[in-house]
Design a protein around this motif. Structure first.
Motif: not given
Length: 469
Positions: A287-294, A259-271
């Motif tokens: 850009d699709t990750i609204s609540l970004r982590k370090v 339903k929604e990609l988590s911030v960690f999955i999104g980060t893995a995709l960026i890498a």
């Protein structure tokens, strides 16, 4: 409600459980428990329950050190530990093993559990399995596992993790195949184990096997966040054209099934997209990750820095809204090195300890050596290496040797090259690089001698390849 009831241990326990995710509230309740003397009650079960709840709560708040201190207080206050105490205490010990030498403490808990008759509890045994796995003590882990009469799936998974962390993927897979039942953690333990041991092709292959397993096909089992992060990391690190195709297929599957990609999955995709050179996709994910982590910022900064967009990486660092960490500085220092921004790089390096209380690691020192070397400041780079607070490893010396080849410094190259060959006598690249320095200076005898030494030792140059058609 009367004041006496408000301060009763039962009511404070309810408050502690209700506000367990709020650190400030937890501290307030903890203070009330101390001032009212509830933790000193020795003739009821309540003090053990209160201590167990406090230990577990601080552990969940990422305060494992506080959990261990509370355990010491628990013993001092004669609150008897039980089977609910040790799983949290062992987990706290395991989480601190990267920063402190906690193994003596961890092994002492085994003796305490034996004395208290708690070692037969399956949750306690499984917690010890996880602890020994973190210590890389495969022998103790296997002994503990073999003493479990009927291992549950959690025990099996802990043993799989122990084998994987020790690097024995053969035993891990063998146990996996013998398991009476498997869940997503079983599959992920193998995939992550292969990735951790740099067997990226095997990790991807095992993920593919998972996706055609009957349980996955019939919807009884599905990959979780950890599964996706591990396999995407393997795709990112596998230097083959098919890795990009595989990673995109996995991304497509996630878009269809999640339903929604988590911030960690999104980060893995960026890498992943950053390492495969697909910066436009990396930017879209960012850009699709609204609540970004370090880690999200780090992945994007490193993606830009490694794809010729160093200025954008440094600009992104300036606009970063979170406090940077060690990985952030690896990215920005690499960007400075590639663009030969010596002053900025040195300022950033100094700011790590001065402004952010971050102790530079070997990788950060390597970035500075690379920075000075690329800028042709070989003398300064050499002095910097000698001033390091620890002995330079092969990565740091390799950066200096590479700079010597680029700038034709034979004397320094010869000195650094010999140290490198002592550190990595079987590394073909070190021989080739030093030989190239000799050849560039037309010192043909030394170049030929090094090539002969390489052949005599049975070291072969690894053939290069291109991902381009």
């Amino acid at each position: 409600m009367s004041k006496s009831k408000l301060n009763s241990p039962e009511y404070l326990l309810q408050l502690l459980q209700r506000f367990s995710k709020f650190p400030d509230r937890v501290k307030q309740v903890h203070s009330l428990l101390i001032t009212n003397g509830h933790l000193l009650i020795t003739d009821l079960w309540i003090n053990s329950l209160l201590y167990n709840t406090l230990i577990r709560t601080y552990l969940n708040l990422c305060r494992p050190h506080t959990s261990l201190v509370l355990f010491v207080h628990m013993l001092h206050d004669e609150a008897p530990p039980n089977s609910h105490t040790f799983p949290s205490v062992l987990k706290a010990t395991a989480s601190l093993s990267q920063s402190y030498i906690t193994s003596p403490v961890g092994y002492s808990f085994n003796t305490q559990c034996v004395k208290r008759g708690l070692l037969n509890d399956p949750f306690v045994r499984t917690s010890f399995l996880s602890l020994y796995s973190q210590f890389r003590d495969i022998e103790s882990a296997r002994k503990m596992f073999d003493e479990i009469p009927q291992p549950c799936i959690v025990s099996y998974n802990a043993m799989l993790d122990a084998f994987a962390k020790s690097g024995d993927m053969g035993l891990a897979v063998s146990m996996f195949l013998k398991m009476p039942k498997r869940d997503v953690y079983s599959w992920t333990s193998i995939i992550n184990g292969y990735a951790r041991n740099k067997c990226f092709r095997e990790a991807i292959s095992f993920f593919n096997e998972m996706m055609v397993d009957e349980d996955v096909i019939h919807g009884l089992l599905r990959p979780n966040e950890a599964t996706f992060v591990s396999v995407l990391s393997s795709c990112a690190n596998l230097d083959e054209g098919l890795a990009l195709y595989q990673g995109k297929q996995i991304h497509g599957y996630m878009l269809r099934s999640e339903k929604e990609l988590s911030v960690f999955i999104g980060t893995a995709l960026i890498a992943f997209y950053g390492k495969t050179g697909c910066l436009s996709y990396a930017y879209k994910m960012f850009d699709t990750i609204s609540l970004r982590k370090v880690c999200t910022w780090n992945a994007m900064i490193c993606a830009l820095a490694s794809n010729g967009r160093e200025s954008e990486a440094l600009e992104m660092f300036k606009t970063m809204t979170l406090r940077p960490n060690e990985v952030t500085f690896v990215g920005v220092l690499s960007a400075c090195a590639r663009t030969k921004r010596v002053d900025l790089g040195l300022d950033l390096f100094r700011s790590m300890s001065h402004d952010f209380a971050i102790k530079p690691t070997m990788e950060h020192y390597g970035c500075i050596v690379d920075l000075l070397g690329r800028a042709g400041l070989l003398k300064e780079a050499h002095e910097f290496v000698k001033s390091m607070p620890f002995e330079a490893d092969a990565s740091v010396l390799g950066a200096l040797l590479g700079a010597c080849r680029v700038h034709g410094d034979v004397d320094l190259g010869n000195e650094v090259g010999k140290k490198l060959l002592d550190l990595e006598p079987d590394h073909c690249g070190r021989y080739v690089l030093l030989s190239s320095i000799y050849a560039g200076a037309e010192i043909w005898d030394s170049a030929a001698s090094l090539r002969k030494e390489m052949a005599h030792a049975g070291i072969q140059k690894v053939p290069a390849f291109s991902m381009a058609d």
